[in-house]
Design a protein around this motif. Structure first.
Motif, mmCIF file in Angstrom:
data_model
loop_
_atom_site.group_PDB
_atom_site.id
_atom_site.type_symbol
_atom_site.label_atom_id
_atom_site.label_comp_id
_atom_site.label_asym_id
_atom_site.label_seq_id
_atom_site.Cartn_x
_atom_site.Cartn_y
_atom_site.Cartn_z
ATOM 1 N N ASP A 85 0.805 -1.297 -0.004
ATOM 2 C CA ASP A 85 -0.078 0.036 0.009
ATOM 3 C C ASP A 85 0.865 1.176 -0.037
ATOM 4 O O ASP A 85 0.312 2.351 -0.446
ATOM 5 N N LEU A 86 2.113 1.145 0.569
ATOM 6 C CA LEU A 86 2.837 2.421 0.685
ATOM 7 C C LEU A 86 3.190 3.001 -0.751
ATOM 8 O O LEU A 86 3.159 4.260 -0.650
ATOM 9 N N LYS A 87 3.469 2.419 -1.665
ATOM 10 C CA LYS A 87 3.669 3.012 -3.066
ATOM 11 C C LYS A 87 2.507 4.031 -3.286
ATOM 12 O O LYS A 87 2.863 5.225 -3.929
ATOM 13 N N SER A 88 1.240 3.800 -3.320
ATOM 14 C CA SER A 88 0.157 4.479 -3.505
ATOM 15 C C SER A 88 -0.036 5.603 -2.676
ATOM 16 O O SER A 88 -0.334 6.699 -2.948
ATOM 17 N N LEU A 89 0.221 5.513 -1.283
ATOM 18 C CA LEU A 89 -0.032 6.281 -0.459
ATOM 19 C C LEU A 89 1.220 7.410 -0.398
ATOM 20 O O LEU A 89 1.015 8.489 -0.004
ATOM 21 N N GLY A 93 1.334 12.476 -0.805
ATOM 22 C CA GLY A 93 1.978 13.612 -0.261
ATOM 23 C C GLY A 93 2.185 13.312 1.203
ATOM 24 O O GLY A 93 1.825 14.101 1.955
ATOM 25 N N LEU A 94 3.082 12.406 1.569
ATOM 26 C CA LEU A 94 3.588 12.267 2.782
ATOM 27 C C LEU A 94 4.811 12.906 3.301
ATOM 28 O O LEU A 94 5.700 12.887 2.458
ATOM 29 N N TYR A 95 5.000 13.018 4.588
ATOM 30 C CA TYR A 95 6.130 13.771 5.108
ATOM 31 C C TYR A 95 6.943 12.814 6.058
ATOM 32 O O TYR A 95 5.975 12.538 6.831
ATOM 33 N N TYR A 96 8.093 12.982 6.176
ATOM 34 C CA TYR A 96 8.736 12.330 7.292
ATOM 35 C C TYR A 96 8.565 13.253 8.555
ATOM 36 O O TYR A 96 8.260 14.224 8.711
ATOM 37 N N GLY A 97 8.410 12.356 9.671
ATOM 38 C CA GLY A 97 8.080 12.892 11.131
ATOM 39 C C GLY A 97 6.489 12.972 11.072
ATOM 40 O O GLY A 97 6.103 12.448 12.040
ATOM 41 N N ARG A 98 5.743 13.601 10.256
ATOM 42 C CA ARG A 98 4.321 13.842 10.571
ATOM 43 C C ARG A 98 3.649 12.491 10.043
ATOM 44 O O ARG A 98 2.853 11.996 10.958
ATOM 45 N N LYS A 118 9.481 15.310 1.967
ATOM 46 C CA LYS A 118 8.510 14.623 1.259
ATOM 47 C C LYS A 118 9.150 12.945 1.346
ATOM 48 O O LYS A 118 10.261 13.001 1.122
ATOM 49 N N VAL A 119 8.287 12.052 1.679
ATOM 50 C CA VAL A 119 8.628 10.730 1.396
ATOM 51 C C VAL A 119 8.461 10.201 0.154
ATOM 52 O O VAL A 119 7.435 10.423 -0.621
ATOM 53 N N HIS A 120 9.635 9.709 -0.309
ATOM 54 C CA HIS A 120 9.580 8.979 -1.624
ATOM 55 C C HIS A 120 9.515 7.407 -1.725
ATOM 56 O O HIS A 120 10.537 7.049 -1.025
ATOM 57 N N LEU A 124 12.186 4.997 0.733
ATOM 58 C CA LEU A 124 11.650 4.318 1.752
ATOM 59 C C LEU A 124 11.875 2.963 1.574
ATOM 60 O O LEU A 124 12.428 2.149 2.565
ATOM 61 N N ARG A 125 11.562 2.431 0.401
ATOM 62 C CA ARG A 125 11.806 0.929 0.095
ATOM 63 C C ARG A 125 13.303 0.527 0.170
ATOM 64 O O ARG A 125 13.963 -0.496 0.729
ATOM 65 N N LYS A 126 14.105 1.502 -0.136
ATOM 66 C CA LYS A 126 15.731 1.187 -0.203
ATOM 67 C C LYS A 126 16.163 0.971 1.437
ATOM 68 O O LYS A 126 16.791 0.336 1.698
ATOM 69 N N ASP A 127 15.370 2.022 1.962
ATOM 70 C CA ASP A 127 15.780 2.066 3.617
ATOM 71 C C ASP A 127 15.446 0.836 4.056
ATOM 72 O O ASP A 127 15.993 0.117 5.266
ATOM 73 N N PHE A 128 14.175 0.285 3.786
ATOM 74 C CA PHE A 128 13.585 -1.058 4.482
ATOM 75 C C PHE A 128 14.358 -2.321 3.961
ATOM 76 O O PHE A 128 14.788 -2.958 4.924
#
Length: 472
Positions: A85-89, A93-98, A118-120, A124-128
């Protein structure tokens, strides 16, 4: 693999189970949750444990582990939130921290790996994948409709705000160090497996979050693996840590939490000021001045006896009080809770029966000869308070009717976001008529306990325009 222990036939967990799994077999009936009412939802959430048993033996007392062999329920849990689900979310417009935290537990400490702004999804997947980082998604009910549906019903059931966070952890990793929370926690395992260890609280029913040193923990009282469809509950203050076992797929679980700052102590602080306000208007002793230089003294033990007398007076007055003046708790709850769950494009709220609150043709206006009934009752708060438009000692009591029908889902549980309260204010003389509407399945407008027909019609018209009553 730890030995699995079946519970007794009544489905209860027999106390703490050191380093063993407790398995509760699924019972017959519907596999997914029951949304007929707030109570039926909670009953289905903790099934096969009975609600009475839960509140008598577990609530605010000890953990409850329910492991189910129910593929349909596991599939439903997986639909609540998935790694994919993270790709579409992220495109919303998600932001780190918030909205998202990226973290990992290293040597017993939380290491935050957030980027700026902004979260890309690719980052995100690379850090995961490469850093073995846990993705913590804040308040997913803002985006996921089914979690909105679940949490809205739970807020009705508990009468308290219900938040959530999703934790997605790769294999062989741990996101958070051992800690305890200031909320009642329900864990729903969504994907993969999670290894949990629970420890006795150092602070029972804690009022704040705290990290605990692993060196001080000792052996866990509970140790087990959660799989999709399983549920874990533990009270605030329970020390816990969780990791995804190595060699397996990632784990995803949602933590649903409630009852933050919702204790008797909080309620006393909320109501005592209104009680003092009322008493001081009638009792001259409460209006008399404190001793000279009292505020300058280091010790004030000399006035303890006087304060004890005032408290006894308040206690006696409280015994005969029907209307407690709530200063903040009720309003805070209804202002910040989720709006009613509804199906559609989100542009028009509907009644529980599916009809629009205010039809395009203007609907059926309530008149003196109308029969009316309350709707969305679980989203309405009736409270008494001082007239907030007056700032002198002549303040009169008013009746406030607050509701959450127009609350914003996208800001739910997001901290310092400015929120607006929605509702109506009436003279205290209207309190009995409002209680009639509140306590009746249906009532004739002409039978309301108000002096004039005009007052009766104005009352129901005001409620109708806020979508709080319907005309039968």
């Amino acid at each position: 693999m730890p030995k699995k222990v079946k519970p007794p036939e009544n489905g209860k967990e027999e106390g703490p189970v050191p380093r063993k799994q407790v398995k509760v077999e699924a019972v017959g009936g519907a596999s997914t949750l029951n949304f007929d009412s707030p109570s039926s939802l909670f009953e289905s959430l903790i099934s096969p444990i009975k609600t009475e048993t839960f509140f008598k033996e577990f609530w605010e007392k000890k953990p409850l582990l329910i492991q189910r062999d129910d593929p349909a329920l596991a599939t439903y849990y997986q639909s609540l939130f998935k790694l994919t689900d993270l790709k579409s979310l992220c495109s919303q417009g998600l932001y780190y921290g918030r909205d998202v935290n990226v973290c990992r537990c290293v040597n017993g400490k939380k290491k935050v790996l957030n980027k700026d702004g902004k979260v890309h999804f690719l980052q995100l997947r690379k850090d995961f994948d490469q850093k073995k980082a846990t993705i913590q998604f804040h308040q997913p009910q803002r985006f996921k409709d089914e979690l909105w549906r679940v949490q809205e019903k739970l807020e009705c059931y508990f009468g308290s705000l219900v938040g959530s966070n999703v934790y997605i952890t790769p294999a062989g990793s741990q996101g958070l160090p051992p800690h305890y929370d200031d909320v009642e926690v329900f864990i729903l395992q969504l994907e993969g497996e999670k290894h949990w260890r629970l420890y006795p609280p150092t602070v029972a029913l804690a009022r704040e979050y705290s990290v605990e040193s692993e060196a001080r923990l000792g052996a866990p009282t509970h140790e087990f693996i959660l799989k999709p469809g399983d549920l874990l509950y533990f009270p605030r203050g329970t020390i816990h840590q969780a990791d995804t076992p190595p060699g397996l797929a990632h784990s995803a679980h949602v933590t649903i939490s409630t009852y933050q700052n919702n204790s008797w102590g909080d309620f006393l602080l909320d109501t005592i000021s209104g009680l003092v306000f009322d008493t001081a208007k009638e009792d001259v002793e409460f209006r008399s001045g404190i001793p000279l230089q009292l505020l300058m003294q280091v010790e004030t033990s000399a006035v303890a006896t006087r304060l004890s007398g005032f408290l006894r007076t308040l206690a006696e007055r409280l015994e005969g009080t029907k209307e407690l003046l709530s200063s903040d708790m009720k309003k805070d709850f209804v202002t910040h809770r989720l709006p009613p769950y509804y199906v559609g494009d989100g542009t028009e709220l509907s009644t529980p029966g599916g009809a629009s609150c205010l039809p395009l043709d203007g609907g059926k206006l309530p008149r003196l000869d109308s029969i009316v009934r309350l709707q969305f009752k679980e989203h309405i708060i009736l409270t008494v308070g001082p007239d907030q438009s007056q700032f002198d000692e002549a303040q009169e009591k008013m009746v406030y009717v607050y509701h959450s029908l127009r609350n914003r889902r996208d800001t739910h549980m997001m901290g310092n976001v400015e929120t607006e309260s929605h509702g109506l204010r009436f003279p205290f003389s209207h309190v009995d008529a409002l209680k009639q509407i509140w306590n009746s399945s249906a009532i004739s407008v002409k039978n309301l306990k108000l002096t004039t027909d005009e007052e009766k019609e104005n009352l129901v018209l005001s409620l109708w325009t806020e979508c709080l009553i319907e005309v039968l």
